[in-house]
Enzyme design. Sequence first.
Site, PDB file in Angstrom:
ATOM      1  N   LYS A 203       0.830  -1.213   0.000  1.00  0.00           N
ATOM      2  CA  LYS A 203       0.000   0.000   0.000  1.00  0.00           C
ATOM      3  C   LYS A 203       0.864   1.263   0.000  1.00  0.00           C
ATOM      4  O   LYS A 203       0.661   2.189  -0.789  1.00  0.00           O
ATOM      5  CB  LYS A 203      -0.920  -0.036   1.226  1.00  0.00           C
ATOM      6  CG  LYS A 203      -1.683   1.211   1.467  1.00  0.00           C
ATOM      7  CD  LYS A 203      -2.721   1.455   0.392  1.00  0.00           C
ATOM      8  CE  LYS A 203      -3.251   2.859   0.490  1.00  0.00           C
ATOM      9  NZ  LYS A 203      -4.498   3.052  -0.155  1.00  0.00           N
ATOM     10  N   LEU A 249       1.085  11.003 -15.162  1.00  0.00           N
ATOM     11  CA  LEU A 249       2.132  11.826 -15.768  1.00  0.00           C
ATOM     12  C   LEU A 249       1.567  13.220 -16.040  1.00  0.00           C
ATOM     13  O   LEU A 249       1.977  13.893 -16.969  1.00  0.00           O
ATOM     14  CB  LEU A 249       2.634  11.200 -17.080  1.00  0.00           C
ATOM     15  CG  LEU A 249       3.322   9.838 -16.981  1.00  0.00           C
ATOM     16  CD1 LEU A 249       3.788   9.368 -18.355  1.00  0.00           C
ATOM     17  CD2 LEU A 249       4.534   9.902 -16.038  1.00  0.00           C
ATOM     18  N   ALA A 251       1.405  16.934 -15.385  1.00  0.00           N
ATOM     19  CA  ALA A 251       2.138  18.012 -14.700  1.00  0.00           C
ATOM     20  C   ALA A 251       1.139  19.022 -14.159  1.00  0.00           C
ATOM     21  O   ALA A 251       0.056  19.183 -14.700  1.00  0.00           O
ATOM     22  CB  ALA A 251       3.079  18.690 -15.688  1.00  0.00           C
ATOM     23  N   GLY A 252       1.495  19.707 -13.093  1.00  0.00           N
ATOM     24  CA  GLY A 252       0.580  20.718 -12.563  1.00  0.00           C
ATOM     25  C   GLY A 252       0.961  21.211 -11.187  1.00  0.00           C
ATOM     26  O   GLY A 252       2.149  21.280 -10.835  1.00  0.00           O
ATOM     27  N   GLY A 256      -2.126  16.308  -3.894  1.00  0.00           N
ATOM     28  CA  GLY A 256      -2.630  16.600  -2.552  1.00  0.00           C
ATOM     29  C   GLY A 256      -3.464  15.424  -2.103  1.00  0.00           C
ATOM     30  O   GLY A 256      -3.278  14.303  -2.574  1.00  0.00           O
ATOM     31  N   CYS A 259      -4.046  10.945   1.062  1.00  0.00           N
ATOM     32  CA  CYS A 259      -3.287   9.691   0.961  1.00  0.00           C
ATOM     33  C   CYS A 259      -1.856   9.846   0.467  1.00  0.00           C
ATOM     34  O   CYS A 259      -0.918   9.448   1.166  1.00  0.00           O
ATOM     35  CB  CYS A 259      -4.049   8.733   0.066  1.00  0.00           C
ATOM     36  SG  CYS A 259      -5.727   8.485   0.629  1.00  0.00           S
TER      37      CYS A 259
END
Length: 429
Positions: A203, A249, A251-252, A256, A259
Amino acid sequence: MKVCVIGTGYVGLTTGIMLAELGHQVTCVDIDKEKIALLQQGKVPIYEPGTEELVIKHLNTNLKFTAELSGPAPEAMVIMIAVGTPPGKEGIPDISAVEQVARELIPFLTSYKVLIIKSTVPVGTNDKIRQLILDSGNSALNFDMVSNPEFLREGCALHDCFHTDRIVIGGDSPEAISLVWSMYSKLTAPCVVTSLRAAEMIKYVSNAFLAMKISFTNEIAAICEGYSVDIKEVTKGVGFDHRIGHHFLGAGAGYGGSCLPKDLQGLLHMSKNCGTKAELLKAVKKVNDLQITRIISKLEQELGELAGKEIALWGLTFKPDTDDLRAAPALSLIPQLLKRQAKVRVYDPIGMANAKPLLPGKVTMSEDMYQAVRGAHGLVIITEWPQFRHADLERVKQNMQEFVVVDGRNIFEPEQMRGLGCRYAGMGR
Ligand code: UGA
């Protein structure tokens, strides 16, 4: 099969619903009486597409809700613990809720039961919980521990439950493992049987790997900017390699949620515990934190000093299709904007009510996406809600004081935006 699921958060509730739909007799237990009262009326207290319909479908037949463990626990063959394990001090996962549930279960372990830990717990927790129960004088013959981590994503939790890529069952009792396997027998996913500890580790590693993919892409995106290369073209070309894949993949503004950041921290803590340096994992977090700084720089590049500037934010939740704001990039960006004395107004299609108590009073809550940009000098897109993609950009342009867009989720095409007269900055394009 009679199943008792303890904890009605995203994981417990969705798993309970899925097991009811698979034909089991499920009772979900939670100490939060208000939540239980809502669920007993068929109302789902979280925003998760599709859940309410299935709760109503199975309510009081295959699916029941109660705040009293003493009802379902003695009768259940399988007891699943799905309570929260939030990050505690220094990011160490706090497993006190799991321990508390285990203590409460002790009086009901008078006949054989399988105890599944579904919550994400540090390696060794299943052993610890087993010992806790044995220390109470309970016989080892009365129960077996099984680690059965969950891989669902918020926003598409039901889909992920029914169409999971794999079912991981960790344990040391072949009988308990086959019982849990049979509980999922209607699902077609491959079943991976492991030791208790390996299942717990799987996990953490899965979430850390996903976080690493995102940070890797974000780092490459920054390099792409330096060479006028479009990151989306690059990830498309790279992702066709089956060993890499197209997923995660994007991008940004960075990852958040409740988890990925928490589990990366948890793994870092485990690495510290065993004296491993884990430099790569540390870098994953560092790169993620940098994304907010990059967004601010892009705004400053277009607008100069941000003091007194009106900055609109589209999106607040950590991703679309959820009302969850835990570790949302927006919550890191807003204080940075306020620190620079920018005036901040925000709009999110679903997250406004949850956001209100979390945001400083200075932040203006807008009624819709067009009101948010009225008179603004800059717009930052921080969550890629579908309605933002379909916005009337002419109207946005007319409403804004300066048509400056920092697209923190790369939802628009740079050429199209520039064609409209927008001073546009994407992430890596
Ligand atoms: C994550 C995992 O994806 C699930 O498999 C896991 O079961 C779950 O955590 C958990 O441990 O319970 P979740 O936190 O719901 O699921 O959300 P994700 O879809 O993984 O997105 C996490 C963050 O990564 C979001 O902020 C999202 O915007 C960001 N992201 C995702 C990117 O920045 N780029 C991408 O390409 C993909």
